[in-house]
Design a protein around this motif. Structure first.
Motif, PDB file in Angstrom:
ATOM      1  N   PRO A  47       0.819  -1.230   0.000  1.00 21.30           N
ATOM      2  CA  PRO A  47       0.000   0.000   0.000  1.00 21.30           C
ATOM      3  C   PRO A  47       0.842   1.265   0.000  1.00 21.30           C
ATOM      4  CG  PRO A  47      -0.915  -1.608   1.526  1.00 21.30           C
ATOM      5  CD  PRO A  47       0.403  -2.161   1.073  1.00 21.30           C
ATOM      6  N   HIS A  48       1.959   1.236   0.712  1.00 18.81           N
ATOM      7  CA  HIS A  48       2.860   2.395   0.717  1.00 18.81           C
ATOM      8  C   HIS A  48       3.471   2.599  -0.669  1.00 18.81           C
ATOM      9  CE1 HIS A  48       6.019   5.169   1.943  1.00 18.81           C
ATOM     10  NE2 HIS A  48       6.910   4.344   1.385  1.00 18.81           N
ATOM     11  N   TYR A  49       3.912   1.512  -1.309  1.00 20.58           N
ATOM     12  CA  TYR A  49       4.470   1.622  -2.659  1.00 20.58           C
ATOM     13  C   TYR A  49       3.423   2.143  -3.638  1.00 20.58           C
ATOM     14  CZ  TYR A  49       7.951  -1.544  -0.593  1.00 20.58           C
ATOM     15  OH  TYR A  49       8.891  -2.127   0.216  1.00 20.58           O
ATOM     16  N   ARG A  50       2.197   1.620  -3.522  1.00 21.99           N
ATOM     17  CA  ARG A  50       1.135   2.050  -4.432  1.00 21.99           C
ATOM     18  C   ARG A  50       0.795   3.526  -4.220  1.00 21.99           C
ATOM     19  NH1 ARG A  50      -2.495  -1.218  -2.831  1.00 21.99           N
ATOM     20  NH2 ARG A  50      -1.962  -2.922  -4.250  1.00 21.99           N
ATOM     21  N   THR A  51       0.759   3.945  -2.947  1.00 20.71           N
ATOM     22  CA  THR A  51       0.479   5.347  -2.649  1.00 20.71           C
ATOM     23  C   THR A  51       1.548   6.255  -3.237  1.00 20.71           C
ATOM     24  OG1 THR A  51      -0.707   4.795  -0.609  1.00 20.71           O
ATOM     25  CG2 THR A  51       0.179   7.026  -0.792  1.00 20.71           C
ATOM     26  N   ASN A  52       2.814   5.879  -3.068  1.00 18.49           N
ATOM     27  CA  ASN A  52       3.896   6.702  -3.612  1.00 18.49           C
ATOM     28  C   ASN A  52       3.841   6.779  -5.134  1.00 18.49           C
ATOM     29  OD1 ASN A  52       4.751   6.989  -0.976  1.00 18.49           O
ATOM     30  ND2 ASN A  52       6.893   6.541  -1.430  1.00 18.49           N
ATOM     31  N   MET A  53       3.497   5.668  -5.785  1.00 16.04           N
ATOM     32  CA  MET A  53       3.375   5.709  -7.242  1.00 16.04           C
ATOM     33  C   MET A  53       2.194   6.585  -7.658  1.00 16.04           C
ATOM     34  SD  MET A  53       4.398   5.057 -10.227  1.00 16.04           S
ATOM     35  CE  MET A  53       5.727   3.878 -10.011  1.00 16.04           C
ATOM     36  N   ASP A  54       1.090   6.550  -6.893  1.00 15.95           N
ATOM     37  CA  ASP A  54      -0.050   7.434  -7.182  1.00 15.95           C
ATOM     38  C   ASP A  54       0.372   8.897  -7.069  1.00 15.95           C
ATOM     39  OD1 ASP A  54      -1.764   5.363  -7.697  1.00 15.95           O
ATOM     40  OD2 ASP A  54      -2.648   5.323  -5.695  1.00 15.95           O
ATOM     41  N   TYR A  55       1.130   9.220  -6.044  1.00 14.30           N
ATOM     42  CA  TYR A  55       1.629  10.593  -5.910  1.00 14.30           C
ATOM     43  C   TYR A  55       2.486  10.966  -7.111  1.00 14.30           C
ATOM     44  CZ  TYR A  55       0.108  11.802  -1.176  1.00 14.30           C
ATOM     45  OH  TYR A  55      -0.648  12.135  -0.083  1.00 14.30           O
ATOM     46  N   TYR A  56       3.370  10.054  -7.528  1.00 17.44           N
ATOM     47  CA  TYR A  56       4.252  10.328  -8.669  1.00 17.44           C
ATOM     48  C   TYR A  56       3.440  10.550  -9.948  1.00 17.44           C
ATOM     49  CZ  TYR A  56       7.795   9.654 -12.283  1.00 17.44           C
ATOM     50  OH  TYR A  56       8.610   9.806 -13.390  1.00 17.44           O
ATOM     51  N   LEU A  57       2.360   9.787 -10.112  1.00 13.52           N
ATOM     52  CA  LEU A  57       1.534   9.888 -11.321  1.00 13.52           C
ATOM     53  C   LEU A  57       0.521  11.024 -11.251  1.00 13.52           C
ATOM     54  CD1 LEU A  57       0.869   6.085 -11.989  1.00 13.52           C
ATOM     55  CD2 LEU A  57       2.538   7.586 -13.123  1.00 13.52           C
ATOM     56  N   GLY A  58       0.455  11.723 -10.116  1.00 14.69           N
ATOM     57  CA  GLY A  58      -0.442  12.870 -10.011  1.00 14.69           C
ATOM     58  C   GLY A  58      -1.815  12.559  -9.464  1.00 14.69           C
ATOM     59  N   HIS A  59      -2.001  11.355  -8.921  1.00 19.39           N
ATOM     60  CA  HIS A  59      -3.297  11.003  -8.332  1.00 19.39           C
ATOM     61  C   HIS A  59      -3.200  11.194  -6.817  1.00 19.39           C
ATOM     62  CE1 HIS A  59      -7.275   9.135  -8.708  1.00 19.39           C
ATOM     63  NE2 HIS A  59      -7.026   8.618  -7.517  1.00 19.39           N
ATOM     64  N   HIS A  60      -3.512  12.398  -6.364  1.00 25.85           N
ATOM     65  CA  HIS A  60      -3.331  12.758  -4.961  1.00 25.85           C
ATOM     66  C   HIS A  60      -4.652  12.647  -4.194  1.00 25.85           C
ATOM     67  CE1 HIS A  60       0.495  15.357  -5.910  1.00 25.85           C
ATOM     68  NE2 HIS A  60       0.512  14.171  -6.491  1.00 25.85           N
ATOM     69  N   PRO A  61      -4.601  12.566  -2.857  1.00 28.28           N
ATOM     70  CA  PRO A  61      -5.817  12.395  -2.047  1.00 28.28           C
ATOM     71  C   PRO A  61      -6.853  13.492  -2.240  1.00 28.28           C
ATOM     72  CG  PRO A  61      -3.882  11.902  -0.725  1.00 28.28           C
ATOM     73  CD  PRO A  61      -3.383  12.448  -2.014  1.00 28.28           C
ATOM     74  N   VAL A  62      -6.453  14.706  -2.633  1.00 29.21           N
ATOM     75  CA  VAL A  62      -7.429  15.782  -2.811  1.00 29.21           C
ATOM     76  C   VAL A  62      -8.476  15.425  -3.868  1.00 29.21           C
ATOM     77  CG1 VAL A  62      -6.094  17.007  -4.582  1.00 29.21           C
ATOM     78  CG2 VAL A  62      -7.639  18.295  -3.087  1.00 29.21           C
ATOM     79  N   LEU A  76      -7.309  20.746  -7.356  1.00 30.28           N
ATOM     80  CA  LEU A  76      -6.051  21.020  -8.049  1.00 30.28           C
ATOM     81  C   LEU A  76      -4.921  20.192  -7.454  1.00 30.28           C
ATOM     82  CD1 LEU A  76      -6.175  24.909  -8.457  1.00 30.28           C
ATOM     83  CD2 LEU A  76      -7.062  23.140  -9.965  1.00 30.28           C
ATOM     84  N   VAL A  77      -4.102  19.646  -8.337  1.00 27.89           N
ATOM     85  CA  VAL A  77      -2.948  18.842  -7.931  1.00 27.89           C
ATOM     86  C   VAL A  77      -1.685  19.496  -8.461  1.00 27.89           C
ATOM     87  CG1 VAL A  77      -1.736  16.665  -8.306  1.00 27.89           C
ATOM     88  CG2 VAL A  77      -4.177  16.655  -7.758  1.00 27.89           C
ATOM     89  N   VAL A  78      -0.778  19.800  -7.557  1.00 30.91           N
ATOM     90  CA  VAL A  78       0.554  20.259  -7.950  1.00 30.91           C
ATOM     91  C   VAL A  78       1.470  19.039  -7.871  1.00 30.91           C
ATOM     92  CG1 VAL A  78       2.397  21.899  -7.525  1.00 30.91           C
ATOM     93  CG2 VAL A  78       0.057  22.505  -6.938  1.00 30.91           C
ATOM     94  N   ASN A  79       1.853  18.501  -9.010  1.00 36.16           N
ATOM     95  CA  ASN A  79       2.578  17.228  -9.009  1.00 36.16           C
ATOM     96  C   ASN A  79       4.057  17.430  -8.708  1.00 36.16           C
ATOM     97  OD1 ASN A  79       3.036  14.540  -9.168  1.00 36.16           O
ATOM     98  ND2 ASN A  79       2.502  14.303 -11.321  1.00 36.16           N
ATOM     99  N   LEU A  80       4.333  17.951  -7.509  1.00 34.53           N
ATOM    100  CA  LEU A  80       5.714  18.118  -7.086  1.00 34.53           C
ATOM    101  C   LEU A  80       6.440  16.790  -6.874  1.00 34.53           C
ATOM    102  CD1 LEU A  80       5.711  21.201  -4.679  1.00 34.53           C
ATOM    103  CD2 LEU A  80       6.551  21.027  -7.014  1.00 34.53           C
ATOM    104  N   PRO A  81       5.758  15.700  -6.446  1.00 33.69           N
ATOM    105  CA  PRO A  81       6.493  14.427  -6.332  1.00 33.69           C
ATOM    106  C   PRO A  81       7.178  14.008  -7.629  1.00 33.69           C
ATOM    107  CG  PRO A  81       4.434  14.268  -5.151  1.00 33.69           C
ATOM    108  CD  PRO A  81       4.405  15.586  -5.861  1.00 33.69           C
ATOM    109  N   LYS A  82       6.475  14.158  -8.746  1.00 31.68           N
ATOM    110  CA  LYS A  82       7.093  13.814 -10.038  1.00 31.68           C
ATOM    111  C   LYS A  82       8.249  14.756 -10.345  1.00 31.68           C
ATOM    112  CE  LYS A  82       6.117  13.225 -14.963  1.00 31.68           C
ATOM    113  NZ  LYS A  82       6.826  11.937 -15.048  1.00 31.68           N
TER     114      LYS A  82
END
Length: 481
Positions: A47-62, A76-82
């Motif tokens: 789940p942690h790996y999947r969450t981090n990949m979601d952040y990288y791909l721009g799919h954030h909790p907001v 709005l998503v600011v994809n700073l992780p990527k």
């Protein structure tokens, strides 16, 4: 034994504080212990790996928040992780690292294998996965033509098991999968140093497949000892930045859609309906005519403007995210060209320090990886299988290079350092050893061409040349006397 703060499973297995799997030395996994590890990886780590990949791909909790009942509802998503991952990974491995051996023949075989396997590209993907997940795996195998190959594996469907000694040596590598999303039975292979075994659920096939490498054929690459990714430390800041920007957009939309009120003013009415000639709902009007003479008012219904406070919060969050990740914001004014070179070096210092730490981890893993690769004699001959200890690794930070300064530095180093080290100062020279060989070959070719040109000269020109040489020798002798 395992660390005191480890989580002890029902069987012999344990997990350390940095999320590594531990098992007793010289002991093969039982079916139940194998399933314990797989279940823990699926339920706690994946789940942690999947969450981090979601952040990288721009799919954030907001994006998953419940919809608002009234008012604007921007997401709005600011994809700073990527941005953080791609910037840092480009800085670390955007320029292919130089991997070489001193022996020319062995070095050429090494470079040929790296090129055929696109190893640099795979190493770049391993580095990116380590930035996202905190770790990644390189897996070595033999293809259908009995050639040694390497690929990368995500930690979401593979893991390494280490022994319980102080050195934490690799004990087994496990790769697994599920046939479909509804299948609860894991299938895969356990790789030991001497053999590998297929399994379906807790049932392990007793028939082994020999391991040609005599080593566990996989290596873990990790960002740091804690196995944390680039943006793991600033998740809450990223979430708050998304929320603040979404609220900012809602406020802008609110002011754009603000109601116009008209109080104490009589508007012309439609003869048929007796209503004002306005679309009060769609045009966002509040209309309140007065029966008696009053001072008319026209204006917009508005709430207090918190623009400055929001902007300060957004700027502060953005700054903290970059500081926490130890990666500079390349769009910052400090990189606009007005700062001195020394000032820019200080801005880059945190990222350089982080990359230096990652480089030490990667060099250790790469050396072990090549130990596996060289062990079967398909890349280097058996007589050179221990050359993994002599490998030289040079990682070059991907920064704008001043080629003129590099050339001047290399020229000034003439006679002070070796030719190989001198050429290593040039970022555009991938392999100094090969470059030296090419320079020597060019010199030999020039000598051969000059000799060939001399041999093809007419006899009278050769005689003139001989006479000129004799005259020069005579003059030199007279001057000496």
């Amino acid at each position: 034994m395992a660390d005191d703060n480890n989580k002890i499973f029902q069987g012999k297995g344990a997990i350390s504080s940095n999320r590594s799997f531990i098992y007793p030395k010289d002991t093969e996994l039982t079916g139940n212990d194998l399933i314990e590890f797989i279940n823990y990886n699926d339920s706690h780590l994946k789940p942690h790996y999947r969450t981090n990949m979601d952040y990288y791909l721009g799919h954030h909790p907001v994006l998953e928040q419940p919809a608002k009942q009234t008012g604007a509802d921007n997401r709005l998503v600011v994809n700073l992780p990527k941005y953080l991952v791609d910037t840092y990974n480009g800085f670390f491995s955007g320029i292919a690292p130089k991997i070489s051996l001193d022996d020319d023949k062995d070095n050429q075989a090494l470079q040929d294998w790296n090129n055929v396997n696109s190893f640099v590209d795979k190493l770049n993907e391993i580095s990116k996965q380590a930035d996202i997940y905190g770790k990644s795996y390189a897996f070595v195998y033999q293809d259908e033509d009995s050639q040694t190959r390497v690929t990368y594996c995500s930690p979401s469907h593979a893991f390494m098991v280490y022994d319980d000694t102080v050195n934490r040596e690799p004990l087994a590598f496990v790769r697994y999968h599920y046939d479909n999303s509804s299948d609860a039975t894991a299938k895969g292979t356990i790789y030991y140093s001497d053999a590998s075994y297929d399994f379906v659920g807790p049932a392990i096939n007793p028939e082994p497949t020999p391991n040609l490498y005599k080593l566990v054929p996989a290596v873990e690459f990790y960002e740091n000892e804690e196995r944390q990714g680039v943006f793991d430390g600033c998740i809450t800041l990223i979430n708050e930045l998304d929320r603040a920007l979404s609220q900012k957009a809602n406020q802008v939309e609110y002011f754009d859609n603000a109601y116009l009120y008209m109080l104490g003013i009589q508007l012309e009415k439609d003869r048929d309906t007796g209503q004002p000639k306005l679309d009060l709902k769609n045009d966002r009007f509040i209309y309140a005519p007065a029966d008696t003479a009053v001072n008319g008012k026209i204006g917009f219904v508005s709430k207090p403007d918190g623009d400055n406070m929001q902007e300060n919060l957004i700027n502060r969050l953005t700054e903290w995210i970059f500081q926490t990740a130890m990666i500079p914001n390349m769009n910052d004014q400090a990189f606009s060209g007005n700062s001195s070179g020394v000032a820019l070096q200080y801005k880059l210092l945190p990222m350089k320090n982080r990359a230096s730490n990652k480089e030490r981890k990667f060099v250790h893993s790469l050396r072990h990886l090549y130990q596996i690769i060289f062990s079967v004699g398909t890349v280097l001959p058996d007589s050179s299988k221990d050359k993994w200890s002599e490998l030289t690794f040079k990682f070059i930070r991907n920064l704008p290079a001043n080629v003129a300064d590099e050339v001047n530095s290399a020229r000034n180093a003439e006679g002070i350092i070796s030719k190989k080290t001198q050429l290593g100062l040039l970022s555009f020279v991938d392999d100094p050893a090969s470059e030296i060989k090419a320079m020597e070959q060019e010199q030999e070719d020039k000598i051969k061409q000059a000799q060939k040109a001399a041999d093809s000269m007419p006899d009278f020109m050769k005689q003139d040349d001989d006479k000129q040489e004799l005259d020069e020798d005579k003059n030199n002798t007279e001057q000496e006397e």
